[in-house]
Design a protein around this motif. Structure first.
Motif, PDB file in Angstrom:
ATOM      1  N   MET A 519       0.831  -1.211   0.000  1.00 29.19           N
ATOM      2  CA  MET A 519       0.000   0.000   0.000  1.00 29.19           C
ATOM      3  C   MET A 519       0.863   1.259   0.000  1.00 29.19           C
ATOM      4  SD  MET A 519      -3.093  -1.150   2.591  1.00 29.19           S
ATOM      5  CE  MET A 519      -4.086   0.306   2.290  1.00 29.19           C
ATOM      6  N   PHE A 520       2.041   1.180   0.610  1.00 28.84           N
ATOM      7  CA  PHE A 520       2.969   2.323   0.573  1.00 28.84           C
ATOM      8  C   PHE A 520       3.396   2.603  -0.859  1.00 28.84           C
ATOM      9  CE2 PHE A 520       7.284   4.002   0.528  1.00 28.84           C
ATOM     10  CZ  PHE A 520       7.153   5.145   1.318  1.00 28.84           C
ATOM     11  N   ARG A 521       3.708   1.540  -1.585  1.00 31.87           N
ATOM     12  CA  ARG A 521       4.175   1.706  -2.959  1.00 31.87           C
ATOM     13  C   ARG A 521       3.052   2.187  -3.883  1.00 31.87           C
ATOM     14  NH1 ARG A 521       8.210  -3.327  -4.455  1.00 31.87           N
ATOM     15  NH2 ARG A 521       9.513  -3.258  -2.583  1.00 31.87           N
ATOM     16  N   VAL A 522       1.810   1.890  -3.554  1.00 26.00           N
ATOM     17  CA  VAL A 522       0.681   2.365  -4.362  1.00 26.00           C
ATOM     18  C   VAL A 522       0.736   3.876  -4.526  1.00 26.00           C
ATOM     19  CG1 VAL A 522      -1.834   2.703  -4.358  1.00 26.00           C
ATOM     20  CG2 VAL A 522      -0.884   0.449  -3.847  1.00 26.00           C
ATOM     21  N   VAL A 523       1.101   4.567  -3.471  1.00 27.69           N
ATOM     22  CA  VAL A 523       1.114   6.033  -3.488  1.00 27.69           C
ATOM     23  C   VAL A 523       2.499   6.594  -3.768  1.00 27.69           C
ATOM     24  CG1 VAL A 523       0.674   8.121  -2.117  1.00 27.69           C
ATOM     25  CG2 VAL A 523      -0.832   6.140  -1.879  1.00 27.69           C
ATOM     26  N   ASN A 524       3.512   5.961  -3.221  1.00 24.79           N
ATOM     27  CA  ASN A 524       4.839   6.579  -3.200  1.00 24.79           C
ATOM     28  C   ASN A 524       5.797   6.091  -4.280  1.00 24.79           C
ATOM     29  OD1 ASN A 524       4.724   8.236  -0.510  1.00 24.79           O
ATOM     30  ND2 ASN A 524       3.815   6.242  -0.037  1.00 24.79           N
ATOM     31  N   ILE A 538       1.281  14.737   4.268  1.00 21.31           N
ATOM     32  CA  ILE A 538       1.251  13.489   5.021  1.00 21.31           C
ATOM     33  C   ILE A 538       1.661  12.347   4.100  1.00 21.31           C
ATOM     34  CG2 ILE A 538      -1.183  13.096   4.512  1.00 21.31           C
ATOM     35  CD1 ILE A 538      -1.485  11.852   7.296  1.00 21.31           C
ATOM     36  N   THR A 539       2.395  11.389   4.619  1.00 22.87           N
ATOM     37  CA  THR A 539       2.783  10.196   3.857  1.00 22.87           C
ATOM     38  C   THR A 539       1.649   9.177   3.931  1.00 22.87           C
ATOM     39  OG1 THR A 539       5.118  10.538   4.336  1.00 22.87           O
ATOM     40  CG2 THR A 539       4.456   8.327   3.636  1.00 22.87           C
ATOM     41  N   LEU A 540       1.129   8.828   2.764  1.00 23.21           N
ATOM     42  CA  LEU A 540      -0.035   7.951   2.711  1.00 23.21           C
ATOM     43  C   LEU A 540       0.328   6.549   2.223  1.00 23.21           C
ATOM     44  CD1 LEU A 540      -2.770  10.312   1.199  1.00 23.21           C
ATOM     45  CD2 LEU A 540      -2.512   9.619   3.585  1.00 23.21           C
ATOM     46  N   PHE A 541      -0.394   5.557   2.770  1.00 20.58           N
ATOM     47  CA  PHE A 541      -0.404   4.182   2.293  1.00 20.58           C
ATOM     48  C   PHE A 541      -1.805   3.989   1.706  1.00 20.58           C
ATOM     49  CE2 PHE A 541       2.635   4.586   5.565  1.00 20.58           C
ATOM     50  CZ  PHE A 541       3.506   3.509   5.601  1.00 20.58           C
ATOM     51  N   THR A 559     -15.678   4.589  -8.616  1.00 19.81           N
ATOM     52  CA  THR A 559     -14.244   4.612  -8.349  1.00 19.81           C
ATOM     53  C   THR A 559     -13.961   4.869  -6.873  1.00 19.81           C
ATOM     54  OG1 THR A 559     -14.197   6.961  -8.961  1.00 19.81           O
ATOM     55  CG2 THR A 559     -13.698   5.348 -10.681  1.00 19.81           C
ATOM     56  N   TRP A 560     -12.835   4.301  -6.402  1.00 25.73           N
ATOM     57  CA  TRP A 560     -12.498   4.324  -4.978  1.00 25.73           C
ATOM     58  C   TRP A 560     -11.033   4.704  -4.752  1.00 25.73           C
ATOM     59  CZ3 TRP A 560     -15.779   2.803  -0.889  1.00 25.73           C
ATOM     60  CH2 TRP A 560     -16.946   2.121  -1.224  1.00 25.73           C
ATOM     61  N   PHE A 561     -10.800   5.202  -3.546  1.00 22.95           N
ATOM     62  CA  PHE A 561      -9.433   5.277  -3.017  1.00 22.95           C
ATOM     63  C   PHE A 561      -9.515   5.216  -1.494  1.00 22.95           C
ATOM     64  CE2 PHE A 561      -5.635   7.643  -1.517  1.00 22.95           C
ATOM     65  CZ  PHE A 561      -4.674   6.814  -2.054  1.00 22.95           C
ATOM     66  N   ILE A 562      -8.755   4.290  -0.905  1.00 25.21           N
ATOM     67  CA  ILE A 562      -8.620   4.251   0.552  1.00 25.21           C
ATOM     68  C   ILE A 562      -7.162   4.488   0.895  1.00 25.21           C
ATOM     69  CG2 ILE A 562     -10.579   2.699   0.899  1.00 25.21           C
ATOM     70  CD1 ILE A 562      -8.528   0.424   1.338  1.00 25.21           C
ATOM     71  N   ALA A 563      -6.922   5.104   2.048  1.00 28.44           N
ATOM     72  CA  ALA A 563      -5.536   5.382   2.440  1.00 28.44           C
ATOM     73  C   ALA A 563      -5.461   5.654   3.936  1.00 28.44           C
ATOM     74  CB  ALA A 563      -4.988   6.583   1.671  1.00 28.44           C
ATOM     75  N   PHE A 564      -4.250   5.530   4.475  1.00 26.23           N
ATOM     76  CA  PHE A 564      -4.002   5.927   5.861  1.00 26.23           C
ATOM     77  C   PHE A 564      -2.621   6.551   5.954  1.00 26.23           C
ATOM     78  CE2 PHE A 564      -2.467   1.557   5.584  1.00 26.23           C
ATOM     79  CZ  PHE A 564      -1.227   1.613   6.202  1.00 26.23           C
ATOM     80  N   GLY A 565      -2.444   7.347   6.977  1.00 29.57           N
ATOM     81  CA  GLY A 565      -1.149   7.986   7.213  1.00 29.57           C
ATOM     82  C   GLY A 565      -1.143   8.619   8.589  1.00 29.57           C
ATOM     83  N   THR A 566       0.064   8.882   9.095  1.00 29.32           N
ATOM     84  CA  THR A 566       0.215   9.429  10.445  1.00 29.32           C
ATOM     85  C   THR A 566       0.875  10.795  10.397  1.00 29.32           C
ATOM     86  OG1 THR A 566       0.433   7.205  11.373  1.00 29.32           O
ATOM     87  CG2 THR A 566       1.200   9.027  12.740  1.00 29.32           C
ATOM     88  N   GLU A 594      -5.657  16.311  -1.773  1.00 26.45           N
ATOM     89  CA  GLU A 594      -6.113  17.690  -1.560  1.00 26.45           C
ATOM     90  C   GLU A 594      -6.733  17.855  -0.176  1.00 26.45           C
ATOM     91  OE1 GLU A 594      -8.863  21.085  -3.823  1.00 26.45           O
ATOM     92  OE2 GLU A 594      -8.491  19.132  -4.774  1.00 26.45           O
ATOM     93  N   PHE A 595      -7.453  16.827   0.268  1.00 26.52           N
ATOM     94  CA  PHE A 595      -8.049  16.914   1.604  1.00 26.52           C
ATOM     95  C   PHE A 595      -6.980  17.151   2.658  1.00 26.52           C
ATOM     96  CE2 PHE A 595      -8.953  15.024   5.691  1.00 26.52           C
ATOM     97  CZ  PHE A 595     -10.143  15.637   6.038  1.00 26.52           C
ATOM     98  N   PHE A 596      -5.948  16.320   2.667  1.00 26.47           N
ATOM     99  CA  PHE A 596      -4.945  16.439   3.730  1.00 26.47           C
ATOM    100  C   PHE A 596      -4.115  17.709   3.597  1.00 26.47           C
ATOM    101  CE2 PHE A 596      -5.713  11.797   4.049  1.00 26.47           C
ATOM    102  CZ  PHE A 596      -6.032  11.758   5.395  1.00 26.47           C
ATOM    103  N   VAL A 597      -3.833  18.140   2.379  1.00 27.91           N
ATOM    104  CA  VAL A 597      -3.107  19.403   2.195  1.00 27.91           C
ATOM    105  C   VAL A 597      -3.903  20.559   2.792  1.00 27.91           C
ATOM    106  CG1 VAL A 597      -2.322  21.080   0.481  1.00 27.91           C
ATOM    107  CG2 VAL A 597      -1.775  18.659   0.187  1.00 27.91           C
ATOM    108  N   ASP A 598      -5.207  20.604   2.493  1.00 26.67           N
ATOM    109  CA  ASP A 598      -6.049  21.682   3.021  1.00 26.67           C
ATOM    110  C   ASP A 598      -6.257  21.544   4.530  1.00 26.67           C
ATOM    111  OD1 ASP A 598      -6.243  22.618   0.476  1.00 26.67           O
ATOM    112  OD2 ASP A 598      -8.278  21.885   0.120  1.00 26.67           O
TER     113      ASP A 598
END
Length: 602
Positions: A519-524, A538-541, A559-566, A594-598
């Motif tokens: 999941m880390f590689r999906v985003v990063n 934030i670093t997302l998985f 369409t979907w996207f799920i993610a988590f980050g600390t 965009e959500f986490f940036v804002d």
């Protein structure tokens, strides 16, 4: 017979008649004494009771706040026009009084520029059933209308401007699907209707949190919810039912309690703005506690326009603005379940280093399941990174539907999350459910579809956020929490909600770590399917998902996207769903970024 012989007989008769009168008089005197003196007090009490009326005084409704102390629902002072009918009586027939009241209503309407709406039936009904109470003619006057009527009130006998409380939603449609709406209670259906002669109703919740937290007896039996306790006024009325005396001091109504939500006002506004002009939902949670930080559904509706007629129109709209898609929209999840499938594979003997050759599709009999690309040899981590269908279809068929079902069930798919508001349970794939829904038996093709989140499987965006949180927090499936605490009207804490673990993912820590790496590689990774979620805040998985719905010309993609980050010692989980999107990577992943940036912007 001589005269002297007749006298004694006459005398005796007179004595008998006199005695009879005396006895009758004594009996009458006894009855008068008994009724007036002996039982007089009892009769006086009855007469008094017949002229005394108990008036129910409505309570002030509690407020609803966000976690950052922004009022989402509160009460504002309002002014209504009331007629006191006992001051408007005309001599003669009742019809004269009714006609006079209707004339005065039209006069007031002309002064403030409103349309008269009273009918003779309205007036007579009030005079028959609530003659002692003021009759509300116009509600919620604006400042101009109040000024006009203040000038004219001395010339309209029986008219008064009365202060009331109106429910207000300062943030407009923000969080409308969560908050719901209210109406005045129906006195005829109220439990305490028989306790009062004149019944002034409370406001009651009809949907959403307004309804759910009317009472909180299920979680805090000794604490009032949004709805408080009514007060009491005792008055004496005349033979026509009009009030002429107040008896003693009124018993004041007790306010409802204030509700504080886990929802962040800032986060909610951002999530809703991202869904502008889209059909979909966004859910953001604290992965460690289950606290829902934002829950947005689009399209939305205005909580100020909730008459039965307006609600009826909204219910008929094709875009379903009344539907809370976050909890009551059940969708095929597509590839967002692949992290769960990966856990099932690892837990059932598939090595993370076992590679599958991806040539762009998998044939199952005469059926073809396409992949997102021609990936060549792929192992689990890379299969998650590029969302390779071939890998998950092949290995999913190897372990079988029962093993897939087991991990999905532990993640909460197919059952309600325990959320505060009504929700759908979705569908957990399996042999029995397919047979019940379609009458057909489960096949290996169904197993292949379940391995990539299609076929006989449905999840809500909230469920997706819950199992994403479980992946983030080490395997704890948390109950999503919307209530943070309950306060009295002065802000004193009455009750605090504690986090609750509903279950655990059936996966070892070692295997969970492998899935998280994918999941880390999906985003990063530059080739990750969710690389559009990469952001500086934030670093997302994450994991993207695209599910095809319908057939022929009506075929489209959810369409979907799920993610988590600390960040700042808080682990966040997010689920984004967009109906009629392009793909999870293009339609949903950018919204998460965009959500986490804002959200983290100062």
């Amino acid at each position: 017979m001589s005269i002297t012989q007749k006298l004694p007989q006459t005398y005796v008769r007179l004595l008998i008649i006199g005695a009879a009168f005396l006895v009758a008089f004594l009996v009458l005197e006894f009855k008068l004494w008994r009724e007036q003196l002996y039982r007089g007090e009892q009769y006086r009490q009855r007469i008094s009771q017949q002229s005394i009326r108990r008036i129910r005084l409505p309570s002030l409704r509690g407020r609803i706040f966000s976690s950052d102390n922004i009022p989402l629902a509160k009460n504002r002072p309002a002014f209504d026009v009331h007629f006191y009918l006992e001051e408007m009586r005309r001599p003669g027939y009742l019809s004269k009084t009714v006609k006079h009241i209707l004339e005065k209503e039209r006069e007031v309407a002309a002064l403030i520029g409103r349309k008269p709406s009273l009918t003779e039936e309205d007036v007579r009904r009030h005079m028959n059933y609530l003659p002692g109470l003021p009759f509300c003619i116009f509600r919620d006057l604006n400042e101009r209308e109040r000024g006009i009527l203040h000038e004219h009130s001395p010339y309209i006998q029986g008219m008064s401007l009365e202060a009331t409380a109106e429910r207000e939603y300062p943030a407009g449609a923000t969080a409308c699907h969560l908050l719901g709406y209210i109406r005045n209670d129906d006195p005829q259906q109220a439990n305490d209707r028989d306790e009062f002669s004149y019944y002034q109703p409370d406001q009651k919740g009809v949907s959403g949190l307004e309804k759910k937290f009317d009472s909180v007896s299920d979680i805090a039996p000794r604490i009032r919810g949004l709805r408080g306790l009514p007060g009491l006024s005792m008055v004496r009325v005349d033979h026509r039912g009009f009030i002429y005396e107040t008896l003693g001091e009124d018993i004041a109504a007790e306010n409802g309690s204030d509700i504080v939500l886990t929802i962040s006002y800032k986060a909610q506004c951002i999530a809703e703005s991202l869904l502008h002009d889209k059909k979909g939902a966004i859910v953001v949670m604290n992965a460690d506690t289950g606290a829902v930080i934002a829950m947005a559904s689009s399209p939305a509706f205005s909580m100020e326009e909730t008459t039965p007629q307006e609600i009826g129109k909204l219910m008929k709209r094709k875009d379903s603005p009344m539907l809370n898609r976050a909890v009551n929209g059940a969708y095929a999840p597509g590839s967002i379940v692949k992290p769960l499938i990966g856990m099932a594979l690892l837990e059932n003997g598939i090595s993370p280093y076992d590679a599958t050759e991806c040539n762009g599709h998998t044939m199952i009999g005469n059926a073809r399941i396409r992949c997102t690309g021609h990936h060549g040899p792929v192992e689990l981590v890379r299969a998650l990174q590029v969302s390779c269908n071939d890998f998950f279809v092949e290995h999913g068929m190897t372990i079988g539907v029962e093993k897939i079902r087991e991990i999905m069930q532990s993640a909460g798919i197919g059952r309600k999350t325990g959320f505060t508001l009504p929700e759908r349970s979705g569908i957990l794939p399996g042999r029995s459910i397919k047979y019940r829904l379609s009458g057909n038996r489960w096949t290996v093709f169904d197993t292949a579809l379940a391995s990539i989140g299609q076929g006989t499987i449905l999840v809500t965006p909230l469920q997706a956020a819950v199992f994403c949180s479980a992946i983030a927090n080490g395997g704890k499936v948390m109950r999503p929490m919307l209530l943070q605490q309950i306060n009295d009207r002065y802000g004193n804490l009455l009750y605090k909600q504690e986090p609750e673990i509903k279950g655990r993912l059936k996966v070892s820590a070692e295997n969970l770590k492998i899935v998280r790496e994918g999941m880390f590689r999906v985003v990063n990774d530059k080739n990750g399917s969710g690389r559009n979620a990469l952001n500086p805040a934030i670093t997302l998985f994450g994991k993207t998902g695209t599910a095809e719905v319908g057939s022929g010309e009506r075929r489209y993609k959810n369409t979907w996207f799920i993610a988590f980050g600390t960040r700042d010692e808080v682990t966040y989980a997010i689920a984004v769903l967009i109906e009629h999107g392009q793909s999870g990577g293009r339609s949903c992943a950018p919204l998460a970024a965009e959500f986490f940036v804002d959200y983290f912007a100062k």
